[in-house]
Write a protein that holds these residues in place. Sequence first.
Motif, PDB file in Angstrom:
ATOM      1  N   SER A  63       0.844  -1.188   0.000  1.00  0.00           N
ATOM      2  CA  SER A  63       0.000   0.000   0.000  1.00  0.00           C
ATOM      3  C   SER A  63       0.881   1.240   0.000  1.00  0.00           C
ATOM      4  O   SER A  63       2.028   1.191   0.435  1.00  0.00           O
ATOM      5  CB  SER A  63      -0.885  -0.003   1.256  1.00  0.00           C
ATOM      6  N   LYS A  64       0.325   2.328  -0.461  1.00  0.00           N
ATOM      7  CA  LYS A  64       1.029   3.617  -0.390  1.00  0.00           C
ATOM      8  C   LYS A  64       0.762   4.333   0.924  1.00  0.00           C
ATOM      9  O   LYS A  64       1.398   5.331   1.227  1.00  0.00           O
ATOM     10  CB  LYS A  64       0.615   4.497  -1.573  1.00  0.00           C
ATOM     11  N   ARG A  65      -0.190   3.828   1.706  1.00  0.00           N
ATOM     12  CA  ARG A  65      -0.517   4.442   2.992  1.00  0.00           C
ATOM     13  C   ARG A  65       0.642   4.257   3.954  1.00  0.00           C
ATOM     14  O   ARG A  65       1.229   3.178   4.055  1.00  0.00           O
ATOM     15  CB  ARG A  65      -1.784   3.814   3.571  1.00  0.00           C
ATOM     16  N   CYS A  66       0.972   5.304   4.697  1.00  0.00           N
ATOM     17  CA  CYS A  66       2.143   5.282   5.571  1.00  0.00           C
ATOM     18  C   CYS A  66       2.058   4.213   6.659  1.00  0.00           C
ATOM     19  O   CYS A  66       3.083   3.698   7.094  1.00  0.00           O
ATOM     20  CB  CYS A  66       2.390   6.661   6.175  1.00  0.00           C
ATOM     21  N   VAL A  67       0.872   3.853   7.103  1.00  0.00           N
ATOM     22  CA  VAL A  67       0.760   2.836   8.158  1.00  0.00           C
ATOM     23  C   VAL A  67       1.231   1.459   7.685  1.00  0.00           C
ATOM     24  O   VAL A  67       1.517   0.588   8.510  1.00  0.00           O
ATOM     25  CB  VAL A  67      -0.682   2.736   8.719  1.00  0.00           C
ATOM     26  N   TYR A  68       1.311   1.268   6.374  1.00  0.00           N
ATOM     27  CA  TYR A  68       1.760  -0.016   5.827  1.00  0.00           C
ATOM     28  C   TYR A  68       3.185   0.042   5.286  1.00  0.00           C
ATOM     29  O   TYR A  68       3.610  -0.875   4.579  1.00  0.00           O
ATOM     30  CB  TYR A  68       0.821  -0.469   4.708  1.00  0.00           C
ATOM     31  N   GLU A  69       3.939   1.070   5.649  1.00  0.00           N
ATOM     32  CA  GLU A  69       5.284   1.199   5.098  1.00  0.00           C
ATOM     33  C   GLU A  69       6.210   0.060   5.515  1.00  0.00           C
ATOM     34  O   GLU A  69       7.232  -0.177   4.872  1.00  0.00           O
ATOM     35  CB  GLU A  69       5.903   2.545   5.481  1.00  0.00           C
TER      36      GLU A  69
END
Length: 157
Positions: A63-69
Amino acid sequence: MLSEHAADVLAIYQAGIDEGQATFETGAPSWAAFDAAKLPGHRYAALDEHGRVIGWVAVSAVSKRCVYEGVVEHSVYVHPDARGRGVGRALLATLIASTEAAGIWTIESGVFPENAASLALHERAGFRVVGVRERLGRHHGVWRDVVTIERRSALVG
């Protein structure tokens, strides 16, 4: 994994596709598409004593969402002639070390349940089965289940 490995990497990928137990894909992408989809810091090619690629591993962001970095999806493929020699195990060990050093806490993937060799390899590398997604997609006109696996780092997180 370097661009000079492109032809061999894609040929090994296509061999896995042709066997019908590795992916829903029906053809290997172009090198440009493959290269753009994989994170550059976590892709490796295993070479034999002659410098030929005999396997590879690579990851993509989930994902591009920061929580999934800290979560990536991986693929590992070994040339049919090199299987059973520890190539997959070495590639996964290298990937795990690389991702943990970068602060990645979860490596995940989906495996067809019929691919017993891949499931066993991943279990030996510390992956666990999260669940089975039944009839997830059609593959050559047949509904296929997918076993979701993950490895959570004991060092990161």
